[in-house]
Design a protein around this motif. Sequence first.
Motif, PDB file in Angstrom:
ATOM      1  N   ALA A   1      -1.505   0.618  -4.968  1.00 60.11           N
ATOM      2  CA  ALA A   1      -2.080   0.942  -3.661  1.00 60.11           C
ATOM      3  C   ALA A   1      -3.398   0.194  -3.438  1.00 60.11           C
ATOM      4  O   ALA A   1      -3.660  -0.300  -2.344  1.00 60.11           O
ATOM      5  N   ILE A   2      -4.213   0.098  -4.481  1.00 60.77           N
ATOM      6  CA  ILE A   2      -5.484  -0.618  -4.357  1.00 60.77           C
ATOM      7  C   ILE A   2      -5.238  -2.104  -4.075  1.00 60.77           C
ATOM      8  O   ILE A   2      -5.942  -2.727  -3.268  1.00 60.77           O
ATOM      9  N   VAL A   3      -4.220  -2.683  -4.730  1.00 63.74           N
ATOM     10  CA  VAL A   3      -3.860  -4.077  -4.446  1.00 63.74           C
ATOM     11  C   VAL A   3      -3.493  -4.233  -2.971  1.00 63.74           C
ATOM     12  O   VAL A   3      -3.918  -5.182  -2.291  1.00 63.74           O
ATOM     13  N   GLY A   4      -2.690  -3.285  -2.467  1.00 61.35           N
ATOM     14  CA  GLY A   4      -2.308  -3.326  -1.053  1.00 61.35           C
ATOM     15  C   GLY A   4      -3.503  -3.215  -0.134  1.00 61.35           C
ATOM     16  O   GLY A   4      -3.600  -3.917   0.888  1.00 61.35           O
ATOM     17  N   MET A   5      -4.472  -2.350  -0.472  1.00 66.04           N
ATOM     18  CA  MET A   5      -5.675  -2.201   0.348  1.00 66.04           C
ATOM     19  C   MET A   5      -6.529  -3.467   0.337  1.00 66.04           C
ATOM     20  O   MET A   5      -7.071  -3.874   1.373  1.00 66.04           O
ATOM     21  N   VAL A   6      -6.649  -4.083  -0.851  1.00 68.36           N
ATOM     22  CA  VAL A   6      -7.420  -5.321  -0.942  1.00 68.36           C
ATOM     23  C   VAL A   6      -6.769  -6.419  -0.108  1.00 68.36           C
ATOM     24  O   VAL A   6      -7.446  -7.145   0.628  1.00 68.36           O
ATOM     25  N   LEU A   7      -5.441  -6.528  -0.195  1.00 63.52           N
ATOM     26  CA  LEU A   7      -4.726  -7.527   0.604  1.00 63.52           C
ATOM     27  C   LEU A   7      -4.897  -7.260   2.096  1.00 63.52           C
ATOM     28  O   LEU A   7      -5.141  -8.187   2.879  1.00 63.52           O
TER      29      LEU A   7
ATOM     30  N   LEU B   1       0.820  -1.208   0.000  1.00 60.41           N
ATOM     31  CA  LEU B   1       0.000   0.000   0.000  1.00 60.41           C
ATOM     32  C   LEU B   1       0.858   1.263   0.000  1.00 60.41           C
ATOM     33  O   LEU B   1       0.665   2.173  -0.823  1.00 60.41           O
ATOM     34  N   LEU B   2       1.816   1.326   0.929  1.00 55.32           N
ATOM     35  CA  LEU B   2       2.661   2.520   1.039  1.00 55.32           C
ATOM     36  C   LEU B   2       3.504   2.717  -0.213  1.00 55.32           C
ATOM     37  O   LEU B   2       3.716   3.852  -0.661  1.00 55.32           O
ATOM     38  N   PHE B   3       3.972   1.623  -0.800  1.00 54.28           N
ATOM     39  CA  PHE B   3       4.757   1.705  -2.027  1.00 54.28           C
ATOM     40  C   PHE B   3       3.920   2.313  -3.158  1.00 54.28           C
ATOM     41  O   PHE B   3       4.375   3.210  -3.884  1.00 54.28           O
ATOM     42  N   GLY B   4       2.676   1.853  -3.282  1.00 53.22           N
ATOM     43  CA  GLY B   4       1.807   2.362  -4.331  1.00 53.22           C
ATOM     44  C   GLY B   4       1.448   3.823  -4.144  1.00 53.22           C
ATOM     45  O   GLY B   4       1.511   4.625  -5.095  1.00 53.22           O
ATOM     46  N   VAL B   5       1.078   4.204  -2.923  1.00 51.08           N
ATOM     47  CA  VAL B   5       0.731   5.601  -2.658  1.00 51.08           C
ATOM     48  C   VAL B   5       1.953   6.495  -2.864  1.00 51.08           C
ATOM     49  O   VAL B   5       1.836   7.619  -3.376  1.00 51.08           O
ATOM     50  N   GLY B   6       3.129   5.990  -2.486  1.00 48.52           N
ATOM     51  CA  GLY B   6       4.353   6.766  -2.687  1.00 48.52           C
ATOM     52  C   GLY B   6       4.603   7.040  -4.161  1.00 48.52           C
ATOM     53  O   GLY B   6       4.961   8.165  -4.551  1.00 48.52           O
ATOM     54  N   ILE B   7       4.421   6.033  -4.999  1.00 43.79           N
ATOM     55  CA  ILE B   7       4.622   6.217  -6.443  1.00 43.79           C
ATOM     56  C   ILE B   7       3.622   7.230  -7.005  1.00 43.79           C
ATOM     57  O   ILE B   7       3.959   8.083  -7.829  1.00 43.79           O
TER      58      ILE B   7
ATOM     59  N   CYS C   1      -6.069   8.338  -3.074  1.00 42.50           N
ATOM     60  CA  CYS C   1      -6.162   7.796  -4.436  1.00 42.50           C
ATOM     61  C   CYS C   1      -7.458   8.234  -5.109  1.00 42.50           C
ATOM     62  O   CYS C   1      -7.464   8.597  -6.293  1.00 42.50           O
ATOM     63  N   LEU C   2      -8.559   8.215  -4.364  1.00 40.84           N
ATOM     64  CA  LEU C   2      -9.840   8.630  -4.936  1.00 40.84           C
ATOM     65  C   LEU C   2      -9.846  10.114  -5.266  1.00 40.84           C
ATOM     66  O   LEU C   2     -10.419  10.535  -6.291  1.00 40.84           O
TER      67      LEU C   2
ATOM     68  N   ARG D   1       2.336   7.206 -14.234  1.00 34.87           N
ATOM     69  CA  ARG D   1       2.892   6.944 -12.899  1.00 34.87           C
ATOM     70  C   ARG D   1       1.798   6.996 -11.843  1.00 34.87           C
ATOM     71  O   ARG D   1       1.756   6.150 -10.938  1.00 34.87           O
ATOM     72  N   ASN D   2       0.884   7.978 -11.949  1.00 31.71           N
ATOM     73  CA  ASN D   2      -0.239   8.052 -11.013  1.00 31.71           C
ATOM     74  C   ASN D   2      -1.123   6.821 -11.117  1.00 31.71           C
ATOM     75  O   ASN D   2      -1.552   6.251 -10.106  1.00 31.71           O
ATOM     76  N   ILE D   3      -1.405   6.408 -12.361  1.00 30.64           N
ATOM     77  CA  ILE D   3      -2.265   5.242 -12.580  1.00 30.64           C
ATOM     78  C   ILE D   3      -1.628   3.982 -11.999  1.00 30.64           C
ATOM     79  O   ILE D   3      -2.290   3.193 -11.309  1.00 30.64           O
ATOM     80  N   PHE D   4      -0.332   3.792 -12.255  1.00 27.00           N
ATOM     81  CA  PHE D   4       0.366   2.611 -11.731  1.00 27.00           C
ATOM     82  C   PHE D   4       0.395   2.624 -10.204  1.00 27.00           C
ATOM     83  O   PHE D   4       0.133   1.612  -9.545  1.00 27.00           O
ATOM     84  N   GLY D   5       0.708   3.793  -9.627  1.00 25.08           N
ATOM     85  CA  GLY D   5       0.779   3.895  -8.169  1.00 25.08           C
ATOM     86  C   GLY D   5      -0.558   3.623  -7.508  1.00 25.08           C
ATOM     87  O   GLY D   5      -0.640   2.908  -6.497  1.00 25.08           O
ATOM     88  N   ILE D   6      -1.642   4.181  -8.075  1.00 28.80           N
ATOM     89  CA  ILE D   6      -2.971   3.947  -7.515  1.00 28.80           C
ATOM     90  C   ILE D   6      -3.346   2.481  -7.622  1.00 28.80           C
ATOM     91  O   ILE D   6      -3.931   1.894  -6.698  1.00 28.80           O
ATOM     92  N   SER D   7      -2.990   1.850  -8.737  1.00 31.26           N
ATOM     93  CA  SER D   7      -3.299   0.420  -8.923  1.00 31.26           C
ATOM     94  C   SER D   7      -2.586  -0.432  -7.876  1.00 31.26           C
ATOM     95  O   SER D   7      -3.186  -1.337  -7.272  1.00 31.26           O
TER      96      SER D   7
END
Length: 358
Positions: free
Chosen positions: A293-299, A135-141, A268-269, A285-291
């Motif tokens: 982050a969403i994976v991290g939230m689902v996990l 999650l943190l990795f995705g939001v950071g990106i 992200c929203l 980069r925003n699209i990849f990072g949000i994606s």
Amino acid sequence: MGELGGFQLGTVGALSLSVVSSVSIVICNKALMSSLGFIFATTLTSWHLLVTFCSLHVALLLKLFEHKAFDRKAVMGFGILNGISIGLLNLSLGFNSVGFYQMTKLAIIPCTVFLETAFLSKKFSRCIQLSLSVLLFGVGIATVTDLQLNLLGSVLSLLAIVTTCIAQIILPLCSQMTNTIQKKFKVSSTQLLYQSVPYQALTLFVSGPCLDGLLTNQNVFAFDYTPQVTIFIVLSCLISVSVNFSTFLVIGRTSPVTYQVLGHLKTCLVLAFGYVLLHDPFSWRNIFGISVAIVGMVLYSYFCTIEGQQKARETSSQMLQVKDDESEPLIRVEAGAAINSDGPLPTPVWSSDKDLRA
């Protein structure tokens, strides 16, 4: 099973209310600050809290909830600390780049995990730690673009992180978590919010104009309050009632870490809505990072659900074992009576009033 389902449904409702209200107020405030030029964030937050208190007081008069007094020192410490953390976060944004400010917000989760582990002996499984890292990795990106450092900004960011974590986990006077306060004193989220919000509002109402003047070099009281600006301020304050209520509701039903995870979902929203509604610049980069982050939230949600079900099963089995233990004395008496049927009957020893009524 019905109570567990009802609790889960209430938690989903609290999370949904928090997301919808927070995204709504961000869009409203962005229009207010970017388009209409009202850039006094801390003062606006103090008005939010004042309106929240007035709304709750009206609800109390209408007997929509019951007032319950409890440890005033704990509530005062919690309220003032929350107000200070909001002010420090605004100062951090003012004296740092946007990228470093986002790093500050990201650092709150690992800091919260550390404090809960160190002071409250709470354990986080490897699966939870992994999901938080994703999650943190995705939001950071998605959000961190530049990292311009300066000494004053770094100190303010550190203080903002510490006060935010402490306000959500450890109170200065009673060393209890926010959600533990609700359980310890047996108060609802509404009752806790009603007790603490005056101290938050007072802290920011006094310091807000000074902080905003320091950051903007403008006087909030000299601003030109046009009808359009006034309407957006009133709308922002009304939405804030839902934001503040849902914040206490989420922390009371879940945990500070889950609340922080929810905060990154809101980020992200907001990025997505900003692109769709306000046509903000958006990159791959925003699209990849949000994606990510969403994976991290689902996990995180999945692992929390699995662990919650395991704890529920363990609790249920323990309750069954306790009930079996409570029934053993009566069984032993009846068995003894059967064995000694030829001799005098033993005097039964009842284990509880329940046996007498039976």
